[in-house]
Scaffold this active site. Structure first.
Site, mmCIF file in Angstrom:
data_model
loop_
_atom_site.group_PDB
_atom_site.id
_atom_site.type_symbol
_atom_site.label_atom_id
_atom_site.label_comp_id
_atom_site.label_asym_id
_atom_site.label_seq_id
_atom_site.Cartn_x
_atom_site.Cartn_y
_atom_site.Cartn_z
ATOM 1 N N HIS A 1 0.799 -1.222 0.000
ATOM 2 C CA HIS A 1 0.000 0.000 0.000
ATOM 3 C C HIS A 1 0.834 1.276 0.000
ATOM 4 C CE1 HIS A 1 -3.491 -2.495 0.716
ATOM 5 N NE2 HIS A 1 -2.846 -3.073 1.721
ATOM 6 N N ARG A 2 2.172 1.115 -0.058
ATOM 7 C CA ARG A 2 3.020 2.304 -0.004
ATOM 8 C C ARG A 2 2.798 3.201 -1.212
ATOM 9 N NH1 ARG A 2 7.677 -0.018 1.513
ATOM 10 N NH2 ARG A 2 7.446 0.447 3.720
ATOM 11 N N ALA A 3 2.509 2.610 -2.368
ATOM 12 C CA ALA A 3 2.278 3.403 -3.579
ATOM 13 C C ALA A 3 1.049 4.288 -3.426
ATOM 14 C CB ALA A 3 2.120 2.491 -4.794
#
Length: 342
Positions: free
Chosen positions: A282-284
């Site tokens: 989910h970092r993007a």
């Protein structure tokens, strides 16, 4: 009496707009997680970082502190400053320019993190800490040239510190922690080897830089560099007003950032885009959201537009997408437009 030669002014850099934009975004919002600059040598990477640091206003630091603690922020003090504050009251302040700390390829872990004197800790119960490069970078920039040639463990340590804002050194049960807030700038030439995907993902933004091929722009690069070499002070003075204007714009953007709003529709499209592009984790999504907000305030707006999301995706997604061996890094414009379509 010391003599300081002017650095090449940031506003004087020709081209490389995406690289410059990524650096500006990280200055306004350091929580973006830094930027990885991929490309050939001689494309103004180091020049841009040093020029940007030079135009930023001086910061207040605790006088005599090895870490450059902020005397106005009691929650982010090193152990020595925290003790001084509790015993002596308000901390003495001084001012200095924002630093650019360089991390050489052959740097050891102790040189990066700092080192503890275990003999003093064990025999006298005293924690004697020798600050490292992360201490020097606190409240400034950490510039890591050829980051892909560093030991993976060192890269992990750097990325952890950049994400957490603290550096902790532990040796034989003895630990020392100090604040380490910095803008991380890594550079690499992909032809010399890639970073592992797990490490690539930890960089907030990524840009590709190439030499300028347009004849007129390339002539302007040479013309300006020659002028700077012949008369650094005069050249710097010529761009001083532009630098002051940019510094003021960055300050205004920082002040606007907490007020930025993202519509539910654009928020949904950010997440859809991450899914559509097949990125892991989910970092993007989080980085695109933060980058879109920061792009808005750079344009003096408090509402994110679709164009901000598109530009944020171009900076936050390419290095996170799963690729086949030898496949070039980049976004598929058609897929991105489909994900962003209303």
């Amino acid at each position: 009496m010391s003599f300081s030669r002017p650095v090449y002014p940031f506003p004087a850099i020709v081209g490389q707009e995406r690289m410059k934009k990524a650096l500006l975004l990280n200055v306004v919002n350091p929580r973006l997680g830094g930027v990885l600059i991929r490309g050939e040598k001689g494309t103004a990477k180091s020049t841009a970082v040093r020029g940007l640091a030079a135009l930023l206003p001086e910061i207040a630091v605790v006088d005599g502190c090895a870490f450059g603690c902020d005397p106005a922020d009691a929650s982010r003090l090193c152990p020595a400053c925290a003790e001084r504050l509790s015993h002596d009251g308000p901390l003495p302040a001084a001012s200095r320019r924002i630093r650019v700390a360089d991390l050489p390829v052959g740097a050891t872990e102790d040189r990066v993190l700092g080192s503890l004197d275990l003999e003093q800790a064990i025999k006298r119960g005293e924690k004697h800490f020798e600050p490292g490069i992360l201490a020097e970078a606190h409240r400034g920039f950490l510039y890591v040239d050829e980051v892909n040639l560093l030991d993976d463990h060192i890269v992990d340590v750097l990325l952890d510190a950049a994400a957490m804002g603290v550096n902790t050194v532990e040796r034989e049960g003895v630990s020392f922690t100090h604040p380490a807030d910095f803008v991380l700038v890594g550079t690499m030439n992909p032809e010399e080897g890639e970073l592992r995907p797990q490490l690539l993902d930890r960089f907030g933004l990524c840009v590709q830089v190439e030499g300028i091929l347009d004849l007129e722009e390339r002539m302007e690069v040479v013309r300006r560099r020659t002028s700077f070499d012949e008369d650094p002070e005069g050249f710097a003075e010529h761009f001083a007003a532009a630098g002051q204007e940019l510094a003021a714009a960055l300050l205004r953007a920082k002040e606007l950032l907490p007020r930025v709003a993202v519509s539910e529709g654009l928020f949904r499209r950010i997440v859809e885009l991450a899914i559509e592009m097949g990125v892991d984790g989910h970092r993007a999504d989080l980085t695109m959201l933060k980058a879109a907000k920061t792009l808005a305030v750079l344009d003096s707006r408090t509402e994110v537009k679709a164009a901000d999301v598109r530009e944020a995706a171009e900076l936050a997604l390419p290095h996170r997408m799963r690729r086949k061996p030898f496949e070039r890094m980049g976004l598929d414009p058609a897929r991105m437009e489909q994900a962003l379509a209303v």
